[in-house]
Every structure is written in structure tokens, then in C-alpha cells.
Write a protein that holds these residues in place. Structure first.
Motif, PDB file in Angstrom:
ATOM      1  N   SER A 136       0.824  -1.209   0.000  1.00  0.00           N
ATOM      2  CA  SER A 136       0.000   0.000   0.000  1.00  0.00           C
ATOM      3  C   SER A 136       0.859   1.260   0.000  1.00  0.00           C
ATOM      4  O   SER A 136       0.546   2.227  -0.696  1.00  0.00           O
ATOM      5  CB  SER A 136      -0.925   0.013   1.213  1.00  0.00           C
ATOM      6  N   VAL A 137       1.917   1.266   0.779  1.00  0.00           N
ATOM      7  CA  VAL A 137       2.821   2.423   0.806  1.00  0.00           C
ATOM      8  C   VAL A 137       3.474   2.608  -0.561  1.00  0.00           C
ATOM      9  O   VAL A 137       3.535   3.730  -1.083  1.00  0.00           O
ATOM     10  CB  VAL A 137       3.890   2.263   1.919  1.00  0.00           C
ATOM     11  N   LEU A 138       3.938   1.528  -1.148  1.00  0.00           N
ATOM     12  CA  LEU A 138       4.578   1.622  -2.458  1.00  0.00           C
ATOM     13  C   LEU A 138       3.599   2.143  -3.510  1.00  0.00           C
ATOM     14  O   LEU A 138       3.930   3.032  -4.307  1.00  0.00           O
ATOM     15  CB  LEU A 138       5.140   0.271  -2.881  1.00  0.00           C
ATOM     16  N   CYS A 139       2.396   1.630  -3.494  1.00  0.00           N
ATOM     17  CA  CYS A 139       1.385   2.082  -4.454  1.00  0.00           C
ATOM     18  C   CYS A 139       1.003   3.540  -4.194  1.00  0.00           C
ATOM     19  O   CYS A 139       0.825   4.318  -5.139  1.00  0.00           O
ATOM     20  CB  CYS A 139       0.162   1.181  -4.378  1.00  0.00           C
ATOM     21  N   GLY A 159     -11.032  -9.632   1.364  1.00  0.00           N
ATOM     22  CA  GLY A 159     -10.780  -8.675   2.436  1.00  0.00           C
ATOM     23  C   GLY A 159      -9.442  -7.963   2.291  1.00  0.00           C
ATOM     24  O   GLY A 159      -9.341  -6.744   2.472  1.00  0.00           O
ATOM     25  N   TYR A 160      -8.393  -8.722   1.957  1.00  0.00           N
ATOM     26  CA  TYR A 160      -7.077  -8.112   1.780  1.00  0.00           C
ATOM     27  C   TYR A 160      -7.056  -7.178   0.577  1.00  0.00           C
ATOM     28  O   TYR A 160      -6.421  -6.127   0.599  1.00  0.00           O
ATOM     29  CB  TYR A 160      -5.997  -9.183   1.612  1.00  0.00           C
ATOM     30  N   PHE A 190      -6.275  -3.280   0.754  1.00  0.00           N
ATOM     31  CA  PHE A 190      -5.175  -2.741  -0.044  1.00  0.00           C
ATOM     32  C   PHE A 190      -5.621  -1.487  -0.788  1.00  0.00           C
ATOM     33  O   PHE A 190      -4.918  -0.469  -0.781  1.00  0.00           O
ATOM     34  CB  PHE A 190      -4.681  -3.797  -1.037  1.00  0.00           C
ATOM     35  N   ILE A 191      -6.773  -1.536  -1.407  1.00  0.00           N
ATOM     36  CA  ILE A 191      -7.267  -0.385  -2.162  1.00  0.00           C
ATOM     37  C   ILE A 191      -7.540   0.791  -1.230  1.00  0.00           C
ATOM     38  O   ILE A 191      -7.149   1.930  -1.508  1.00  0.00           O
ATOM     39  CB  ILE A 191      -8.520  -0.766  -2.972  1.00  0.00           C
TER      40      ILE A 191
END
Length: 81
Positions: free
Chosen positions: A10-13, A50-51, A55-56
Motif C-alpha cells: 500500500s505504501v509503495l502504491c 478482504g485483503y 489494499f485499495i
């Protein structure tokens, strides 16, 4: 351990999307493709719904946080010089 992977992806995206939105050159699309690639990698690795939803949500929230940080940093740089 899965939460750590979720957070790292998530941080990378979020960082890649922030770079995409703040660069005003044709090279900005490289960051867009990078974010798409990270999303595809995450969706291949974690098949639970769920993951994927978390993530989104996390990537969008981190994108807003990083974009706000970049905007504040550039505004402070303009007013202090």
C-alpha cells in the motif's frame, strides 16, 4: 506477516500514485504503470477479498496523505524563499 505485506504494498502504491499526480512530464506514466504493476502483484499474491479491499483503501488513503505532504512541502518552500 500478511499485514506487513499489505502495508508495504500500500505504501509503495501510494508513493507511486503521488509521483504520478505531481509530475507534469510524459515520464509520469511510468509511475502509473508501476502502480498498476504493484496492484497486479498484490492481487496475485493475496486472493482473499478482504485483503484486496484493504489494499485499495490503504493505498488511496496513503496517496491522499502523501499528496497533502508534498503540497504542504512545496507551499512552504515557495513562501520561505
Amino acid at each position: 506477516m500478511r499485514f506487513l505485506w499489505l502495508f508495504m504494498y500500500s505504501v509503495l502504491c501510494g508513493v507511486l500514485l503521488t509521483c504520478f499526480s505531481n509530475i507534469h512530464d510524459i515520464s509520469k506514466y511510468i509511475f502509473s504503470l508501476g502502480a498498476l504493476y504493484v496492484g497486479i502483484r498484490f492481487f496475485r499474491r493475496f486472493e482473499q477479498v478482504g485483503y484486496r479491499v484493504w489494499f485499495i483503501i490503504a493505498a488511496v488513503l496513503l496517496y491522499f496523505i502523501f499528496s497533502l505532504s508534498v503540497a504542504l512541502y512545496t507551499q512552504m518552500g515557495i513562501t520561505t524563499t
